[in-house]
Write an enzyme that holds these catalytic residues in place. Structure first.
Site, PDB file in Angstrom:
ATOM      1  N   HIS A  61       0.609  -1.087   0.218  1.00 15.21           N
ATOM      2  CA  HIS A  61      -0.138  -0.221   0.016  1.00 15.21           C
ATOM      3  C   HIS A  61       1.078   1.675  -0.559  1.00 15.21           C
ATOM      4  CE1 HIS A  61       0.296  -0.355   4.458  1.00 15.21           C
ATOM      5  NE2 HIS A  61       0.005   1.276   4.655  1.00 15.21           N
ATOM      6  N   GLU A  90      25.705   5.761   6.214  1.00 11.74           N
ATOM      7  CA  GLU A  90      24.557   5.833   4.969  1.00 11.74           C
ATOM      8  C   GLU A  90      24.628   5.433   3.973  1.00 11.74           C
ATOM      9  OE1 GLU A  90      20.575   9.404   4.659  1.00 11.74           O
ATOM     10  OE2 GLU A  90      21.952   8.895   6.715  1.00 11.74           O
ATOM     11  N   ASP A 113      -0.261  -7.359   1.306  1.00 13.51           N
ATOM     12  CA  ASP A 113      -0.419  -6.084   1.489  1.00 13.51           C
ATOM     13  C   ASP A 113       1.322  -6.566   1.573  1.00 13.51           C
ATOM     14  OD1 ASP A 113       0.349  -3.750   1.632  1.00 13.51           O
ATOM     15  OD2 ASP A 113      -0.959  -3.223   3.865  1.00 13.51           O
ATOM     16  N   SER A 211       4.529   1.858   7.949  1.00 13.38           N
ATOM     17  CA  SER A 211       4.001   0.381   7.267  1.00 13.38           C
ATOM     18  C   SER A 211       5.024   0.475   5.977  1.00 13.38           C
ATOM     19  CB  SER A 211       3.126   1.974   6.202  1.00 13.38           C
ATOM     20  OG  SER A 211       1.700   2.156   6.529  1.00 13.38           O
TER      21      SER A 211
END
Length: 542
Positions: A61, A90, A113, A211
């Site tokens: 999603h 990084e 998902d 998420s």
């Protein structure tokens, strides 16, 4: 903690769809080296987890509203910690491709998902960037297991994004309870591809911006496994006790995560297709040719060509069938598989039939031969995304079945699926020195194994330090039932479940007559109260 002064409407829309840290704490620098930040025009909107040096796993999603043109504005920050500064280690990458699960649909984002992202370059692994282990097929994480979610998501509903990642410990929720509470917030949900985690009273949860991030659970040996991908939830950290008695807008839910264990084949198949399109194999998941092997004998080798190493992300399955009435003898000719204490990384698992585990093997030591009282055996090889090895070669042969008296060859593992007698080598003569004899006994479904001694004479010693017969409730030898030595008949032994493993060892000094015991299968329904299947059987006896 303040949000960036500028947030585009497109980023805000992505965050609004990213329902799914509340009640947790700040993560330590480098404590989640697999955690990834996905950024749209430099602003965080979702999380992900590192699988390999080129692939990461996130939620579908997070990308359902992004066009291919907008995808050019997405970058992946690996080794990220403080979003305000450039961290040591990084690394930033563009997204080369996104593979959203084909059954995911943005209008019903509760199922399938999951998305795989291919990076434009290769991650340089180090202290602050490491892949996370995938779970093993069928690996069980019990309700209540203390798992951890992490990410740069909001610290409260409609709150702000923190600059450094946070982590929160969440207990897994029983699957039936998870289904029930989801029905109270999303009635009619039929497809169930998720797991739940979090306390009923709320207070700890994932939230917007988390998420796609990982839910990791501990496994034996201190490693973590990627069990879930943060998907959604009703609110952030709300209580979900007595949901049905609340108005819909006040109901809550635990954190809802895509169950990674359900998608292992999908993940590995996509990785295999992407990296080896030119290779044709029987399963597309395996670098060697797997599948059915039938006949009186044969050789299984992975990789197929000596001098090479097996590949990462393999999932190979061989089914060995010999003529009915025959047994199978497995002999390991070569063996070099990545070693760890519990074989939780790369492993070769051997099953009687299709589902009765005999053992998991890894390392460079040649495993003992295995003789299986069955005309069918299954071999399953799994590799993860890190170290590989030279692989293995296994010879299988159809042999005559043993009689009802199951002598161990002492040097081979005898796998039994029938009632009969187990006895030490050369019984009733002296069993000899430096013995190492093993049996794995499988009972039919709905039964347990009972071992009743007819004779027992093993060198006595304190804590059975010299010669002994050890009984275990599992094939790995972790779940000890009893360790026996000395004279006199021990009480009967019962397995905890369908399997009983025995190991008889002797040192290089005194030998005795040994033992003889009758193997029988007892229906779980017929157990009397005086014959409990309990952990109180564990004992050392001299």
């Amino acid at each position: 903690m303040a949000t960036p002064p500028y947030r585009s409407r497109e980023v805000q829309n992505l965050l609004d769809r990213s329902l799914r840290i509340i009640g947790g704490g700040g993560a330590k620098y480098g404590s989640h080296p697999w955690l990834v930040s996905l950024r749209f025009r430099g602003l965080h909107f979702c999380g992900a987890a590192i699988l390999t040096d080129r692939w990461i796993l996130s939620a579908a999603h997070c990308f359902s509203t992004l066009s291919k043109r907008s995808l050019k504005n997405v970058d992946v920050a690996v080794g990220e910690f403080d979003r305000r500064a450039a961290d040591v280690g990084e690394q930033a990458f563009a997204v080369r491709s996104v593979r959203v699960h084909e059954r995911f649909h943005h209008s019903t984002p509760m199922s399938y998902d999951l998305a795989l992202l291919e990076l434009s370059g290769r991650i340089r692994f180090g202290r602050y960037a490491q892949p996370i282990c995938l779970p093993l097929p069928g690996e069980v994480f019990l309700p209540g297991a203390a798992c951890t979610a992490s990410g740069w998501g909001q610290t409260r509903e409609r709150g702000q994004l923190p600059f450094v990642p946070r982590e929160v410990r969440l207990g897994l929720v029983d699957r039936a309870k998870c289904k029930h509470v989801i029905q109270t917030v999303k009635p009619g949900q039929k497809t169930f591809t998720v797991i739940c985690a979090g306390p009923e009273n709320g207070g700890r949860d994932a939230c917007q911006g988390d998420s796609g991030g990982p839910l990791v659970c501990p496994r034996e040996g201190g490693r973590w496994a990627l069990v879930g991908v943060t998907s959604w939830g009703k609110g952030c950290g709300r209580s979900w006790v007595n949901n049905r008695s609340k108005p819909p807008w006040k109901r809550g839910s635990p954190g809802v995560f895509t169950d990674v264990r359900m998608f292992l084949a999908w993940i590995k198949e996509n990785l295999r297709e992407a990296t080896q399109r030119q290779r044709k194999s029987s399963s597309r998941l395996c670098g060697a040719s797997d599948g059915l092997r039938a006949g009186l004998g044969g050789l299984i080798r992975n990789p197929e060509h000596p001098g090479r190493s097996y590949e990462n992300n393999e999932m190979c399955l061989w089914s060995i069938n010999v003529p009915p009435g025959k047994s199978i003898l497995l002999q390991f000719l070569e063996f070099d598989v990545e070693n760890d204490t519990h074989c939780s990384s790369d492993q070769l698992a051997v099953f009687a039939g299709t589902d009765r585990l005999i053992g998991r093997f890894c390392g460079s030591r040649l495993p003992s031969p295995v003789r299986v009282d069955s005309s069918r055996v299954t071999l399953r090889f799994l590799s993860d995304f890190s170290v590989s090895g030279a692989g293995f070669a296994v010879r299988f042969d159809a042999v005559e079945p043993r009689s009802a008296r199951h002598d161990s060859a002492c040097g081979a593992v005898a796998v039994l699926q029938s009632e009969g007698v187990v006895q030490s080598l050369r019984y009733p003569g002296l069993y000899g020195s430096d013995s190492d004899c093993r049996w794995v006994i499988h009972a039919p479904s709905g039964h347990i194994v009972k071992l009743e001694f007819d004779d027992f004479d093993v060198e006595p010693s304190k804590e059975c330090a010299y010669d002994s017969l050890a009984a275990f409730g599992d094939v790995e030898g972790k779940d000890e039932i009893a360790v026996l030595c000395g004279g006199g008949l021990p009480p009967p032994l019962l397995s905890y479940e369908r399997v009983l493993a025995l190991r008889f060892t002797s040192d290089g000094t005194v030998s005795h007559r040994g033992f003889r015991a009758t193997v029988s299968f007892v229906s779980e329904r017929d157990l009397r109260p005086e014959e409990p299947v309990g952990r109180d059987q564990k004992a050392h006896r001299t």
